[in-house]
Motif scaffolding. Structure first.
Motif: not given
Lengths: 426, 426
Positions: A271-273, A275, A290
């Motif tokens: 759900g959480v990214i 870069c 995550i």
């Protein structure tokens, strides 16, 4: 006692009123953004305490800002039977997740009050702080502290910061909810804990049922994954010379989904990214994400995680371009088994309201504060249907009839449990 | 004139000194973070102007903050022969990209000054503002305005904001670099434009050559892609019921890379990605990313883009779960062809310094300010090798010998071009 009825109109209009006033995303959406310990959260907390005091409750605020509103019983040596849930929401959540549980508890207190019901045990309403973990990372944070079973104890939770660098303790102080009651079940304990909640999934609706008797909460673990490659210029670096961390990450994320589908062991989500590059002309050198895994048993969680990591290894080997990954366990909640006495109280109460074919035993696929309370006091939950199974989304919806049904079952479950304690059965 | 030599020691020590002083990431890295129009950028600009004035140059600041430092020539009716590049860097860039070009230009001016060389045309050093587009989106922004060929004219560029909401115009004012000289080649024109730059790719090094004579800049286009799914709870939404925007995005990003590799039409990169959820327990409903495509010709850019979008359609059809995508063209730079006279000046100059087998004609795979100047005045570039082809990265490196070689070729190219103008050949 069978005649005692909650007031559906009062429950639903009050829920609508507080949601419209504090944290609404705005019409036409009924979505909510009431992050924990914000000004919106303070306002709804202040309102709640006012209501509870008007009903003759004693109110305690503990060290994590949990609100315990306690209506006295006749027994002097009994701990409260609690009805707990949470008033905070996801950044773009709905109006039922958690909020319904607290409003239903308040409606139960109103019903007891106006009918001058004398219970044996004290009856408590609890608003647990930061259930969502959306502002301060770590879901069900404050009930975890209270249970003393969480791996993140009080002082550590106080130190956790939000995105703006505000610590939990500071946020509690900022809205004047850093209480003095120990956040510890051994010093501020409960006889039992009941929680009405929306299902947040499609199973009740699909089975055409209206009540879920919740017997367990599935196990869940979060993993922080860091993918490392090598930066470079997006124009000048030949395709075959690249060590692109985002392409590798993309293959891993796809594998998370595909492996969960294939093994049918449970659910797995990224759900959480984030870069590391915000300049388009640069090849990403590092990506963090995550992964959230949830299964019926802890063994299945580990099995699914292991299978996913094996596919990660295969992918990184195939990429063969210098990308690599590292994994860190960040959070977890082992499977929770609810208490037979509480499960029975919910089932008996439900049977007073609906026919047996409307009722379904089920596990909770989401984490709840009840998962922590179940570790230190008898606990169970009541689920009511979520339209289309949607939650953590402004389109979350549970009908007024189902909200009222849930509150009514909560009332009877609490009274039923209280009666058993009065008789010395529990 | 053949005896005229730039001072390698002075060039390299000055470059090291300014990079260490203003915008360094810090030892042991030689990386740079000198975003355009920041205080670091102001300091290096102030220093540069001081140096140029000490060499007898007239300095003009234009409406986009471009610095033109002009050393007079003997002809009264000629526009300057320019040596331009940029002093800004990526957020984690290196010490050679752009910076070398400006330092080499300054070294040429120093060499002309200390040898009291009288050129026919004026000779200009130019520091172009916001070449990187890293702070204010839009690479080669100010040279684009100057050329009047960019689709983003002066007023629009002034209005572009950085992540903190500071507009370009405000940023120019904040560091006192909002000049009054028109940013328009028709009012502040050039005879020709030369640019020394590092290759930023591995081709010279691999071919064991030291000088690139740049004949063109490949075409490039950026596309903003928005992927939409449906949010939901990561624990309660069954795998088969999901419309996960991040999983769909992951498949698209993998396809961008794979399609570029397979077709061999050019390079395609996704560098910037943002996901709408920052709460782990929520299935992403929306993801935005930018795709950068670069090929030798504009037709190949379009062909590669079309092929990639076809794979997108196939993937979204396969997902078959309600995810969708939309595309918007955001930025582009058509292929640029450099001028035969400037190319010849660079080649002739290079041949004075190295043997023919050290020289390679090549296209630039990165965009440069020269791409815009080439549209309104004769232009070419000189490339020197980048170690391991690395750029836009703190590990970017070009040896002092190659830096000096580039500066020497720049000197001779300018003088050679000036001589042709003096003779009336150009």
């Amino acid at each position: 006692m069978a005649a005692l009825k909650i007031n559906s109109e009062r429950l639903n209009s009050m829920l609508k009123s507080t949601c419209t006033s504090w944290g609404a995303l705005g019409a036409p959406s009924t979505g909510m953004s009431r992050l924990t310990l914000t000004q919106e959260d303070k306002k709804v907390r202040d309102w709640l305490i006012g209501e509870c005091k008007a009903l003759g409750c004693e109110v305690r605020i503990d060290q994590m800002g949990n609100i315990f509103a306690i209506r006295p019983g006749t027994a002097k040596d009994k701990k409260p039977i609690a009805m707990g849930s949470h008033l905070d929401t996801q950044p773009t959540g709905g109006r039922y997740d958690g909020i319904l549980g607290v409003h239903a508890a308040l409606e139960v207190l109103c019903t007891l009050h106006e009918n001058q019901v004398e219970t044996y045990c004290p009856i408590a309403l609890i608003d647990w702080t930061n259930e969502e973990g959306a502002r301060f990372p770590g879901a069900m944070m404050a009930s975890g502290v209270w249970s003393t079973k969480s791996s993140t104890p009080l002082e550590a939770c106080w130190g956790i910061q939000d995105k703006e660098g505000v610590s939990m303790k500071q946020a509690l102080e900022d809205i004047a909810y850093l209480g003095s009651t120990p956040c510890d079940y051994r010093e501020n304990g409960l006889e039992s804990h009941f929680e009405l909640h929306i299902e947040q999934g499609p199973l009740l609706e699909r089975a055409n049922k209206t009540v879920g008797v919740v017997t367990s909460v599935q196990g869940m673990k979060w993993y922080a994954v860091q993918v490392t490659g090598a930066g470079g210029h997006s124009g000048t670096t030949p395709m075959l010379d690249r060590s692109d961390a985002l392409v590798a990450t993309s293959r891993l994320i796809t594998a998370v989904r595909d492996t969960a589908r294939k093994t049918e062991l449970g659910v797995a989500t990224v759900g959480v990214i984030t870069c590391d590059t915000y300049s388009q002309a640069t090849i990403p050198a590092r990506v963090d994400f995550i992964m959230d895994i949830r299964c019926s048993t802890d063994e299945m969680v580990d099995q699914l995680a292991t299978t996913i990591f094996k596919t990660f290894d295969t992918i990184i080997k195939e990429e063969n371009n210098g990308t690599s990954y590292e994994i860190k366990r960040t959070w977890g909640l082992p499977k929770s088994i609810f208490h037979p006495q509480c499960i029975e109280a919910v089932r008996a109460s439900a049977l007073k309201e609906v026919s047996e074919n409307q009722i379904m035993d089920m596990k909770s696929r989401a984490g709840h504060d009840s998962a922590w309370t179940s570790r230190v006091c008898p606990t169970s939950m009541i689920f009511v249907p979520s339209k289309d199974g949607i939650s953590h989304n402004p389109n979350e919806y549970t009908s007024p009839e189902h909200c009222a049904l849930g509150a009514q079952i909560l009332l009877q479950a609490v009274l039923g449990y209280d009666e058993k304690v009065r008789k010395g059965d529990y």
